[in-house]
Design a protein around this motif. Structure first.
Motif, PDB file in Angstrom:
ATOM      1  N   ASP A 193       0.815  -1.212   0.000  1.00 10.40           N
ATOM      2  CA  ASP A 193       0.000   0.000   0.000  1.00 10.40           C
ATOM      3  C   ASP A 193       0.852   1.266   0.000  1.00 10.40           C
ATOM      4  OD1 ASP A 193      -2.617  -1.362   0.272  1.00 10.40           O
ATOM      5  OD2 ASP A 193      -1.716  -2.074   2.150  1.00 10.40           O
ATOM      6  N   PRO A 194       0.246   2.414  -0.300  1.00  9.76           N
ATOM      7  CA  PRO A 194       0.967   3.686  -0.234  1.00  9.76           C
ATOM      8  C   PRO A 194       1.544   3.925   1.161  1.00  9.76           C
ATOM      9  CG  PRO A 194      -1.122   3.979  -1.381  1.00  9.76           C
ATOM     10  CD  PRO A 194      -1.134   2.595  -0.807  1.00  9.76           C
ATOM     11  N   LEU A 195       2.696   4.605   1.211  1.00 10.20           N
ATOM     12  CA  LEU A 195       3.412   4.847   2.460  1.00 10.20           C
ATOM     13  C   LEU A 195       3.521   6.347   2.702  1.00 10.20           C
ATOM     14  CD1 LEU A 195       6.253   2.208   1.976  1.00 10.20           C
ATOM     15  CD2 LEU A 195       4.108   1.952   3.253  1.00 10.20           C
ATOM     16  N   ILE A 196       3.015   6.786   3.844  1.00 11.60           N
ATOM     17  CA  ILE A 196       2.926   8.212   4.180  1.00 11.60           C
ATOM     18  C   ILE A 196       3.925   8.520   5.284  1.00 11.60           C
ATOM     19  CG2 ILE A 196       1.403  10.034   5.024  1.00 11.60           C
ATOM     20  CD1 ILE A 196      -0.943   8.079   4.178  1.00 11.60           C
ATOM     21  N   ALA A 197       4.698   9.585   5.110  1.00  5.79           N
ATOM     22  CA  ALA A 197       5.619  10.018   6.167  1.00  5.79           C
ATOM     23  C   ALA A 197       5.863  11.508   6.012  1.00  5.79           C
ATOM     24  CB  ALA A 197       6.936   9.242   6.093  1.00  5.79           C
ATOM     25  N   HIS A 198       6.302  12.137   7.101  1.00  4.39           N
ATOM     26  CA  HIS A 198       6.633  13.560   7.075  1.00  4.39           C
ATOM     27  C   HIS A 198       8.118  13.688   6.771  1.00  4.39           C
ATOM     28  CE1 HIS A 198       5.258  17.608   7.695  1.00  4.39           C
ATOM     29  NE2 HIS A 198       6.317  17.884   8.447  1.00  4.39           N
ATOM     30  N   ASN A 199       8.437  14.390   5.686  1.00  3.30           N
ATOM     31  CA  ASN A 199       9.785  14.357   5.110  1.00  3.30           C
ATOM     32  C   ASN A 199      10.112  12.919   4.722  1.00  3.30           C
ATOM     33  OD1 ASN A 199      12.255  15.224   4.175  1.00  3.30           O
ATOM     34  ND2 ASN A 199      13.205  15.323   6.211  1.00  3.30           N
ATOM     35  N   ILE A 256       3.188  18.089   0.856  1.00  2.14           N
ATOM     36  CA  ILE A 256       1.791  18.530   0.801  1.00  2.14           C
ATOM     37  C   ILE A 256       1.624  19.825   1.593  1.00  2.14           C
ATOM     38  CG2 ILE A 256      -0.579  17.951   1.450  1.00  2.14           C
ATOM     39  CD1 ILE A 256       0.196  14.989   1.095  1.00  2.14           C
ATOM     40  N   ALA A 257       2.222  19.869   2.788  1.00  4.49           N
ATOM     41  CA  ALA A 257       2.099  21.052   3.642  1.00  4.49           C
ATOM     42  C   ALA A 257       2.752  22.275   3.000  1.00  4.49           C
ATOM     43  CB  ALA A 257       2.718  20.777   5.008  1.00  4.49           C
ATOM     44  N   ARG A 258       3.908  22.096   2.370  1.00  3.75           N
ATOM     45  CA  ARG A 258       4.582  23.229   1.727  1.00  3.75           C
ATOM     46  C   ARG A 258       3.758  23.783   0.567  1.00  3.75           C
ATOM     47  NH1 ARG A 258      10.705  20.624   1.828  1.00  3.75           N
ATOM     48  NH2 ARG A 258      11.307  21.505   3.849  1.00  3.75           N
ATOM     49  N   ALA A 259       3.067  22.887  -0.153  1.00  2.00           N
ATOM     50  CA  ALA A 259       2.210  23.347  -1.253  1.00  2.00           C
ATOM     51  C   ALA A 259       0.991  24.101  -0.715  1.00  2.00           C
ATOM     52  CB  ALA A 259       1.772  22.151  -2.098  1.00  2.00           C
ATOM     53  N   ARG A 260       0.492  23.670   0.424  1.00  6.30           N
ATOM     54  CA  ARG A 260      -0.706  24.303   0.996  1.00  6.30           C
ATOM     55  C   ARG A 260      -0.375  25.568   1.772  1.00  6.30           C
ATOM     56  NH1 ARG A 260      -5.422  21.381   4.682  1.00  6.30           N
ATOM     57  NH2 ARG A 260      -6.558  23.293   5.138  1.00  6.30           N
ATOM     58  N   ASN A 278       6.526  24.341   8.410  1.00  3.88           N
ATOM     59  CA  ASN A 278       5.717  23.149   8.172  1.00  3.88           C
ATOM     60  C   ASN A 278       6.291  21.909   8.841  1.00  3.88           C
ATOM     61  OD1 ASN A 278       3.454  24.018   6.435  1.00  3.88           O
ATOM     62  ND2 ASN A 278       5.096  24.699   5.082  1.00  3.88           N
ATOM     63  N   SER A 279       6.988  22.113   9.954  1.00  7.34           N
ATOM     64  CA  SER A 279       7.395  20.977  10.765  1.00  7.34           C
ATOM     65  C   SER A 279       6.153  20.324  11.359  1.00  7.34           C
ATOM     66  CB  SER A 279       8.323  21.418  11.894  1.00  7.34           C
ATOM     67  OG  SER A 279       7.597  22.238  12.816  1.00  7.34           O
ATOM     68  N   LEU A 280       6.305  19.126  11.907  1.00 11.05           N
ATOM     69  CA  LEU A 280       5.165  18.463  12.529  1.00 11.05           C
ATOM     70  C   LEU A 280       4.617  19.293  13.683  1.00 11.05           C
ATOM     71  CD1 LEU A 280       3.266  16.052  12.695  1.00 11.05           C
ATOM     72  CD2 LEU A 280       4.986  14.860  14.090  1.00 11.05           C
ATOM     73  N   ASP A 281       5.503  19.859  14.494  1.00 10.66           N
ATOM     74  CA  ASP A 281       5.056  20.717  15.597  1.00 10.66           C
ATOM     75  C   ASP A 281       4.251  21.906  15.075  1.00 10.66           C
ATOM     76  OD1 ASP A 281       6.245  19.089  17.434  1.00 10.66           O
ATOM     77  OD2 ASP A 281       7.800  20.498  18.040  1.00 10.66           O
ATOM     78  N   ALA A 282       4.776  22.565  14.033  1.00 14.09           N
ATOM     79  CA  ALA A 282       4.105  23.750  13.495  1.00 14.09           C
ATOM     80  C   ALA A 282       2.727  23.403  12.943  1.00 14.09           C
ATOM     81  CB  ALA A 282       4.975  24.385  12.409  1.00 14.09           C
ATOM     82  N   VAL A 298      -5.110  14.009   8.097  1.00 16.02           N
ATOM     83  CA  VAL A 298      -6.547  14.198   7.881  1.00 16.02           C
ATOM     84  C   VAL A 298      -6.840  15.654   7.540  1.00 16.02           C
ATOM     85  CG1 VAL A 298      -8.793  14.228   9.043  1.00 16.02           C
ATOM     86  CG2 VAL A 298      -7.307  12.241   9.271  1.00 16.02           C
ATOM     87  N   GLU A 299      -6.221  16.574   8.273  1.00 18.63           N
ATOM     88  CA  GLU A 299      -6.461  17.998   8.028  1.00 18.63           C
ATOM     89  C   GLU A 299      -5.877  18.436   6.689  1.00 18.63           C
ATOM     90  OE1 GLU A 299      -8.418  19.700   9.815  1.00 18.63           O
ATOM     91  OE2 GLU A 299      -8.606  18.314  11.491  1.00 18.63           O
ATOM     92  N   LEU A 300      -4.690  17.951   6.360  1.00 13.66           N
ATOM     93  CA  LEU A 300      -4.052  18.334   5.096  1.00 13.66           C
ATOM     94  C   LEU A 300      -4.835  17.851   3.883  1.00 13.66           C
ATOM     95  CD1 LEU A 300      -0.251  17.662   5.787  1.00 13.66           C
ATOM     96  CD2 LEU A 300      -1.343  19.889   5.450  1.00 13.66           C
ATOM     97  N   THR A 301      -5.554  16.747   4.053  1.00 12.28           N
ATOM     98  CA  THR A 301      -6.251  16.152   2.910  1.00 12.28           C
ATOM     99  C   THR A 301      -7.745  16.408   2.930  1.00 12.28           C
ATOM    100  OG1 THR A 301      -6.344  14.033   4.098  1.00 12.28           O
ATOM    101  CG2 THR A 301      -4.525  14.348   2.555  1.00 12.28           C
TER     102      THR A 301
END
Length: 224
Positions: free
Chosen positions: A85-91, A122-126, A132-136, A165-168
């Motif tokens: 399945d697709p794999l999601i990660a921050h950076n 995704i966060a940088r585009a939005r 756009n760190s996880l904390d931010a 969820v919020e980003l998408t």
């Protein structure tokens, strides 16, 4: 519904090509982009020291990892959890590089790059130009950060799942229009949390509606 896996790693440093290793892996299963509760989590013996500067980030010392399994011992169950399945990660490129390096050491093929979904991208585009760190992102979306005193991979996954969820599209992604057979008013419900409710108008309400419609010129919804 579509399955995906959100994952995170903690490491001994920043570069697997200079000998840095994975010490923690956490992964959450998502169905329809929402967590199911299934997760995978393991601490790993990196077979080397853990620099003090890395320990300050994630909180693990070499002593914490003594006696833990090596990556070769957990690779099968880890890959089984990932599936295809697709794999999601921050950076995500960072985590993919480290996992690919570990897979290479045990003579396994790297993760397919087309499976990668990078929430940082995704966060940088939005939110261009903003932190756009996880904390931010957690602060931006009012997600509770009180437990995040170090970069624990499992906690980070749980926070990132809320961020994703919020980003998408936010929590409204699960909103569906439900209508019982036989007519009646449709009600909006959140999938899996409430049941559709059939609304039956009273005789007085039907009479009032008919009187109102009778005053209109050629109403499009009038049925003789």
């Amino acid at each position: 519904m579509k399955r995906a896996v959100l994952f995170d790693t903690e490491t001994t440093g920043f570069d697997p090509e200079t000998g840095d290793r994975v010490i923690e892996i956490a992964a959450l299963e998502l169905i329809g982009d929402l967590p199911t509760g299934r997760h995978y989590h393991v601490l790993i013996d990196p077979e080397r020291d853990v620099p003090e500067e890395a320990s300050r980030v994630h909180g693990y010392t070499r002593a914490d990892l003594d006696g833990k399994p090596k990556f070769a011992d957990v690779v099968e169950e880890f890959l089984d959890f990932l599936g295809d399945d697709p794999l999601i990660a921050h950076n995500a490129p960072f985590d993919f590089r480290f996992i690919d390096a570990e897979l290479g050491r045990v003579r396994r093929p790297p993760l397919a790059a087309d499976r990668m979904i990078d929430t940082l991208e995704i966060a940088r585009a939005r939110f261009p130009g903003l932190p756009n760190s996880l904390d931010a992102l957690c602060r931006r979306f009012s997600i509770d950060l009180s437990e995040r005193t170090t970069h624990n991979a499992l906690l980070d996954c749980r926070l990132l799942a809320e961020v994703y969820v919020e980003l998408t599209g936010g929590r409204q992604r699960g909103l569906e229009l439900a209508m019982e057979e036989g007519g009646g008013a449709a009600v909006y419900t959140l999938s899996g949390t409430r049941q559709p409710r059939f609304v039956q108008p009273t005789e007085d309400e039907l009479a009032a509606h008919a009187a109102f419609v009778a005053k209109l010129k050629e109403p499009v919804w009038f049925v003789a």
